[in-house]
Design a protein around this motif. Structure first.
Motif, short mmCIF file in Angstrom:
data_model
loop_
_atom_site.label_atom_id
_atom_site.label_comp_id
_atom_site.label_asym_id
_atom_site.label_seq_id
_atom_site.Cartn_x
_atom_site.Cartn_y
_atom_site.Cartn_z
N LEU A 51 -51.87 -69.89 49.52
CA LEU A 51 -53.25 -70.12 49.95
C LEU A 51 -53.47 -69.68 51.38
N ALA A 52 -52.41 -69.61 52.16
CA ALA A 52 -52.48 -69.09 53.53
C ALA A 52 -51.27 -68.19 53.75
N HIS A 53 -51.51 -67.04 54.35
CA HIS A 53 -50.47 -66.04 54.60
C HIS A 53 -49.89 -65.45 53.32
N PRO A 54 -50.72 -64.84 52.48
CA PRO A 54 -50.16 -64.14 51.32
C PRO A 54 -49.38 -62.89 51.72
N ASP A 55 -49.66 -62.33 52.92
CA ASP A 55 -48.90 -61.19 53.43
C ASP A 55 -47.54 -61.69 53.91
N PRO A 56 -46.44 -61.11 53.44
CA PRO A 56 -45.11 -61.62 53.80
C PRO A 56 -44.64 -61.27 55.21
N ILE A 57 -45.45 -60.53 55.96
CA ILE A 57 -45.13 -60.23 57.35
C ILE A 57 -46.16 -60.94 58.23
N ILE A 58 -45.69 -61.84 59.08
CA ILE A 58 -46.59 -62.63 59.94
C ILE A 58 -46.30 -62.30 61.40
N ASP A 59 -47.32 -61.83 62.11
CA ASP A 59 -47.23 -61.62 63.55
C ASP A 59 -48.03 -62.75 64.20
N MET A 60 -47.33 -63.76 64.69
CA MET A 60 -47.98 -64.97 65.16
C MET A 60 -48.88 -64.71 66.37
N ALA A 61 -50.09 -65.26 66.33
CA ALA A 61 -51.02 -65.13 67.44
C ALA A 61 -50.79 -66.19 68.50
N GLY A 62 -50.14 -67.29 68.13
CA GLY A 62 -49.87 -68.37 69.06
C GLY A 62 -48.48 -68.92 68.84
N PRO A 63 -48.17 -70.09 69.41
CA PRO A 63 -46.82 -70.64 69.31
C PRO A 63 -46.49 -71.26 67.95
N THR A 69 -47.63 -71.41 63.50
CA THR A 69 -48.39 -70.90 62.37
C THR A 69 -48.10 -71.78 61.17
N GLU A 70 -49.04 -71.87 60.24
CA GLU A 70 -48.85 -72.73 59.07
C GLU A 70 -49.08 -71.93 57.79
N ILE A 71 -48.09 -71.98 56.94
CA ILE A 71 -48.12 -71.33 55.62
C ILE A 71 -48.46 -72.41 54.59
N ILE A 72 -49.34 -72.12 53.65
CA ILE A 72 -49.72 -73.09 52.63
C ILE A 72 -49.46 -72.49 51.26
N MET A 73 -48.72 -73.24 50.43
CA MET A 73 -48.39 -72.79 49.09
C MET A 73 -48.83 -73.83 48.06
N LYS A 74 -49.58 -73.38 47.07
CA LYS A 74 -50.00 -74.25 45.98
C LYS A 74 -48.93 -74.25 44.89
N THR A 75 -48.65 -75.43 44.33
CA THR A 75 -47.63 -75.56 43.30
C THR A 75 -48.19 -76.31 42.09
N LEU A 76 -47.44 -76.31 41.03
CA LEU A 76 -47.76 -77.16 39.89
C LEU A 76 -47.27 -78.58 40.17
N PRO A 77 -47.89 -79.60 39.57
CA PRO A 77 -47.47 -80.99 39.82
C PRO A 77 -45.98 -81.19 39.54
N GLY A 78 -45.33 -81.91 40.47
CA GLY A 78 -43.92 -82.23 40.30
C GLY A 78 -42.94 -81.20 40.80
N THR A 79 -43.44 -80.08 41.31
CA THR A 79 -42.55 -79.04 41.83
C THR A 79 -41.84 -79.52 43.09
N ARG A 80 -40.54 -79.29 43.17
CA ARG A 80 -39.76 -79.59 44.36
C ARG A 80 -39.58 -78.32 45.18
N VAL A 81 -39.59 -78.47 46.51
CA VAL A 81 -39.55 -77.31 47.40
C VAL A 81 -38.60 -77.58 48.56
N THR A 82 -37.90 -76.55 48.99
CA THR A 82 -37.17 -76.61 50.25
C THR A 82 -37.28 -75.24 50.91
N THR A 83 -36.83 -75.13 52.15
CA THR A 83 -37.04 -73.91 52.93
C THR A 83 -35.86 -73.66 53.85
#
Length: 222
Positions: free
Chosen positions: A29-41, A43-57
């Protein structure tokens, strides 16, 4: 992003959605482009998931060739995961997202999306709190996002949402500080850090979901 030169080789197929991204019902939902050139210190990436999905990074500094996971924060609102990045040093970072849908056998999560992030102007090198798995599964931290080492403020405001929680307390060394539930699953309160706590003291956000045991969700070092 056009114009940003990546000073290292990127393996073909590394960037962007991976093979399980669509199969798992994910959407950026935010930053669909996989290359991010940050404008400030930050940035926030937002990903929509199906209910119950577990995520780590995982976040890696390409210059230092090491993980720096304490410089990004995972938060969840409903079925959306929000990844707040605040790199500690100027340069390039790899940010990798892993997921596993509800009902699919684990325990290993699958890589679903990879970013290259460029941060030209970081703000500071203060880390986010350590995040435990139960927080990643559904918590949302509003404040404090960071507590600098040496902080001895007598009134540090805590505001956190933890679905299905029955009690939340902040433990500083051996001192327990109960938070007040202001709405279902949302807890707030002030915590006194001005006592004679030693350097390196732990500030732990502990949550009870039922029964008598508390689980640590977040951990700061002051």
């Amino acid at each position: 992003m056009a114009g940003l030169q990546i000073p290292f080789k990127v393996t073909e197929g590394y960037l962007g959605p991976q093979s399980k991204f669509e199969a798992y019902g994910l959407e950026m939902l935010a930053h669909p482009d996989p290359i991010i050139d940050m404008a400030g210190p930050t940035t926030e990436i937002i990903m929509k998931t199906l209910p119950g999905t577990r995520v780590t990074t995982k976040m890696l500094s390409t210059a230092l060739k090491k993980e720096c996971n304490e410089y990004h924060l995972i938060r969840r609102q409903g079925d959306n995961f929000l990844f707040l990045l605040a790199p500690p040093h100027p340069g390039f970072y790899k940010f990798q997202i892993y997921a596993l849908p509800k009902g699919e056998a684990g325990p290993s999560m699958q890589g679903v999306f990879n970013y290259i992030v460029h941060c030209p102007n970081p703000e500071n090198d203060i880390p986010f709190p350590k995040q435990y798995p139960q927080f990643k599964d559904g918590g949302y931290l509003t404040e404090p996002l960071k507590i600098p080492k040496g902080n001895r403020d007598p009134e540090v405001k805590f505001n956190v949402s933890v679905p299905n929680s029955s009690d939340v307390q902040v433990k500083v060394n051996n001192d327990w500080n109960p938070l007040e539930q202001t709405s279902p699953g949302t807890w707030e309160g002030l915590v006194d850090l001005s006592k004679n706590y030693p350097p390196g003291a732990k500030v732990k956000l502990n949550c009870k979901f039922g029964g008598h045991n508390y689980n640590t969700l977040l951990e700061y070092t002051i």
